[in-house]
Design a protein around this motif. Sequence first.
Motif, short mmCIF file in Angstrom:
data_model
loop_
_atom_site.label_atom_id
_atom_site.label_comp_id
_atom_site.label_asym_id
_atom_site.label_seq_id
_atom_site.Cartn_x
_atom_site.Cartn_y
_atom_site.Cartn_z
N ALA A 316 0.83 -0.88 0.14
CA ALA A 316 -0.39 -0.15 0.15
C ALA A 316 0.75 1.21 0.25
N ALA A 317 1.75 0.86 0.64
CA ALA A 317 3.07 1.98 1.13
C ALA A 317 3.54 2.38 -0.39
N CYS A 318 3.68 1.82 -1.16
CA CYS A 318 4.14 1.83 -2.41
C CYS A 318 3.40 2.01 -3.83
N ALA A 319 2.21 1.55 -3.15
CA ALA A 319 1.19 2.68 -4.34
C ALA A 319 1.02 4.28 -4.21
N ILE A 320 1.51 4.50 -2.45
CA ILE A 320 1.03 5.99 -2.85
C ILE A 320 2.19 6.42 -3.37
N GLY A 321 3.89 5.99 -2.67
CA GLY A 321 4.90 6.71 -3.29
C GLY A 321 5.12 6.27 -4.61
N PHE A 322 4.29 6.01 -5.38
CA PHE A 322 4.47 5.67 -6.75
C PHE A 322 3.62 7.13 -7.60
N LEU A 323 3.01 7.11 -6.68
CA LEU A 323 1.75 8.26 -7.20
C LEU A 323 2.72 9.85 -7.34
N CYS A 324 3.38 10.15 -5.99
CA CYS A 324 4.18 10.26 -5.74
C CYS A 324 5.11 11.11 -6.91
N LYS A 325 6.07 9.89 -6.87
CA LYS A 325 6.70 10.41 -8.08
C LYS A 325 6.48 9.85 -9.26
N HIS A 326 5.38 9.61 -9.83
CA HIS A 326 4.24 9.86 -10.82
C HIS A 326 4.14 11.38 -11.38
N ASN A 327 3.70 12.04 -10.50
CA ASN A 327 2.69 13.30 -10.91
C ASN A 327 3.93 14.56 -9.71
N ALA A 328 4.60 13.68 -8.88
CA ALA A 328 5.39 15.01 -9.21
C ALA A 328 6.72 14.63 -8.57
N SER A 329 7.47 14.17 -7.73
CA SER A 329 8.70 14.08 -7.42
C SER A 329 8.88 13.45 -6.44
N ILE A 330 10.19 12.32 -6.50
CA ILE A 330 11.06 12.56 -4.77
C ILE A 330 12.29 12.60 -4.70
N SER A 331 12.40 13.22 -5.57
CA SER A 331 14.20 14.30 -5.22
C SER A 331 13.57 15.27 -4.57
N GLY A 332 14.92 15.38 -3.87
CA GLY A 332 15.32 16.88 -2.56
C GLY A 332 16.14 17.39 -4.02
N ALA A 333 16.13 17.59 -4.96
CA ALA A 333 16.79 18.21 -6.03
C ALA A 333 16.13 18.87 -6.96
N GLU A 334 15.23 18.49 -6.88
CA GLU A 334 13.57 18.84 -7.40
C GLU A 334 12.52 19.89 -7.33
N VAL A 335 12.28 18.86 -5.90
CA VAL A 335 11.10 19.65 -4.88
C VAL A 335 11.29 20.07 -3.57
N GLY A 336 12.58 19.31 -3.50
CA GLY A 336 12.99 19.87 -1.70
C GLY A 336 12.23 18.48 -1.16
N CYS A 337 13.13 18.80 0.44
CA CYS A 337 12.27 17.68 1.74
C CYS A 337 11.05 17.28 1.39
N GLN A 338 9.94 17.79 0.79
CA GLN A 338 8.79 17.08 0.79
C GLN A 338 8.41 16.53 -0.16
N GLY A 339 9.66 15.98 -0.91
CA GLY A 339 9.69 14.95 -2.21
C GLY A 339 9.96 14.18 -1.08
N GLU A 340 11.22 14.24 -0.22
CA GLU A 340 11.74 12.88 0.21
C GLU A 340 10.96 12.26 1.62
N VAL A 341 11.14 13.44 2.80
CA VAL A 341 11.33 12.96 3.72
C VAL A 341 9.05 12.62 3.68
#
Length: 453
Positions: A316-341
Motif C-alpha cells: 500500500a505504501a508503494c502505491a502511494i510512493g508511485f503516485l508521488c513519484k509519477h505526478n510530482a517527484s521524490i527528489s530533494g533536488a527537484e522539489v525539496g524535502c517534501q519529496g523525500e521525508v
Amino acid sequence: MVPVTTSIFELLKIGPGPSSSHTIGPMRAGFDFMRLIRELPDENRLAADDLEIRLFGSLSATGEGHGTPRAILSGLLGSQPDTCRADTLEQFMDKDKPFDLDLGGRTLAYAPGRIIMDAIQHDYAHPNTMIFRLKAGDRVLLERIYYSVGGGFLRWEGWEEPDRGEPVHPYSTMAELKKHLRDKSLRLHELILANEMAITGATEEEINLGLDHIVAVMEQAVENGIRTSGVLPGPIGLQRKAAAMYDRARQEYFQGPGFIKALNAYALAASEENAAGHCVVTAPTCGAAGVIPAIIFMLKRHTGALQAEVREGLLAACAIGFLCKHNASISGAEVGCQGEVGVASTMAAAMIAYARGYRFQVTENAAEIALEHHLGLTCDPVGGFVQIPCIERNAMGAVKAFNAYLIASTLDESYQKVDLDKAIRAMAQTGRDMSNKYKETSEAGLALSFTEC
Ligand code: SF4
C-alpha cells in the motif's frame, strides 16, 4: 495519461547511504560507464590516458559531503548498490589516494579527489547531472551524460524506457486507482501485486521474498542504529542519538511518551546508519530511509503485526510512493524535502492504516494528511551532509505519519475534504515555485544560518 510502471524494487532499493541521488545513482553511473569502456574497441580502450568526471547542480554543491566521488569510484571499481558491502565507501575516505581502474587490458590510476565539482546552476536536463569522458589527450573516446533523478534512479542522454510488461490495472492517479478497486472488488495490495507481476514478469512468491528481504534490511538498520553510539563521520561531529533515546523508551516500558520515544529512536537509528554510509533501503530515498523502517519496527514490536500484514502495508505504501513519484517527484533536488521525508511520511501513514486493516479510504486519508503537512518543506542540509536536519526530520516524519494515521482512523472518513491527488498536485506546484537555493544545494536556510553561527 501514461500509467505508473515503476517496479516495487525500483522504489525500494538496497544501497549505501547517505543519499540515493548522491550515492546510489552515482555508483550506478560509475558501474555503467566502466561497462561501456570495456565494450569499446581495443584501439580506443588501450589508447585511453584520462578519465574526466564533472558533477553539476546539487551533486556539485553537496556531493563532497554526500560521498558522491567515493560512490562513483566504487562503481567504477565494480560495486553495485544492492550487493556492495555495508562499509564499501569507507575505503575511499582519503580523496587523494589513487586506485587502479581496470579498463580491460589497460590500467588507469584514479583518485576520488580528481572528480570536478562544476557549475551549481546549469542548463542540463536535470539538476543532478554528471558528465563522464574517457580521453586520449584532447580526444574524447567515450562520453555519457548521466542524470541522477532521485531515489537512486539513473537516466542518461538518449535513455529510453526499457521494454516492460503492461500493468493489468493501469492507473496514473489515485482516482483511477480507486475506480479499479471499486469496479473489480480488489484490495489495494492485490492490485499492486498483480501489476508488479505483469510489469516485471516476477511470480508472487518472488515478489514476497523480495519484500521480506527489504523488510529484513530495514529492520537490521534499526537494530544496528539503536545499538550504536558515538559520533557520525564528517566535520559536524554530530552525536548519534538513537541508542540513548531507545534506552529512555525502554525505561518507560514503551508506554505513553515512551512509545513516541521508541518510534523516534527507530527512525533516528536507521537515519544514523544512513548518515554513516551504511546499507539502507531507499524508502523512497536514502535521506528519508528512517521513516518506513521505524513504522515497520513499531508495527512488529508494539502492535504484533504479522509479516503478511507488514508486506501488505508495504505494498500500500508503494502505491502511494508511485503516485508521488509519477505526478510530482521524490527528489530533494527537484522539489525539496517534501519529496523525500514528506513522501516517506505519506507512504508510512498509508502503511500503518492498511497494515492495521483499515478500509482503503482511511488509508488514502492518512496519506493525504501526512503529505499535506509536509508541503513546502525545503532541503537545506548543513554542510551538504545528510545529518542536520535530515536525521531528526526522519523522526518527525515517522511521528507525523503515526499522527496522520490516528486522525484518519479516528474521525469519520467523510470529514476529509482534500484528496491525495490534490495534495500531490500541490507538492509538484510548490516544488516548481521553490527557489533552487532550497533544493539540496546547501546555499540557504538552515545550511546558511548554521554556517553564520
Ligand atoms: S533535508 Fe531532506 S531532502 Fe534534503 S538531504 Fe536531508 S533528508 Fe534529503
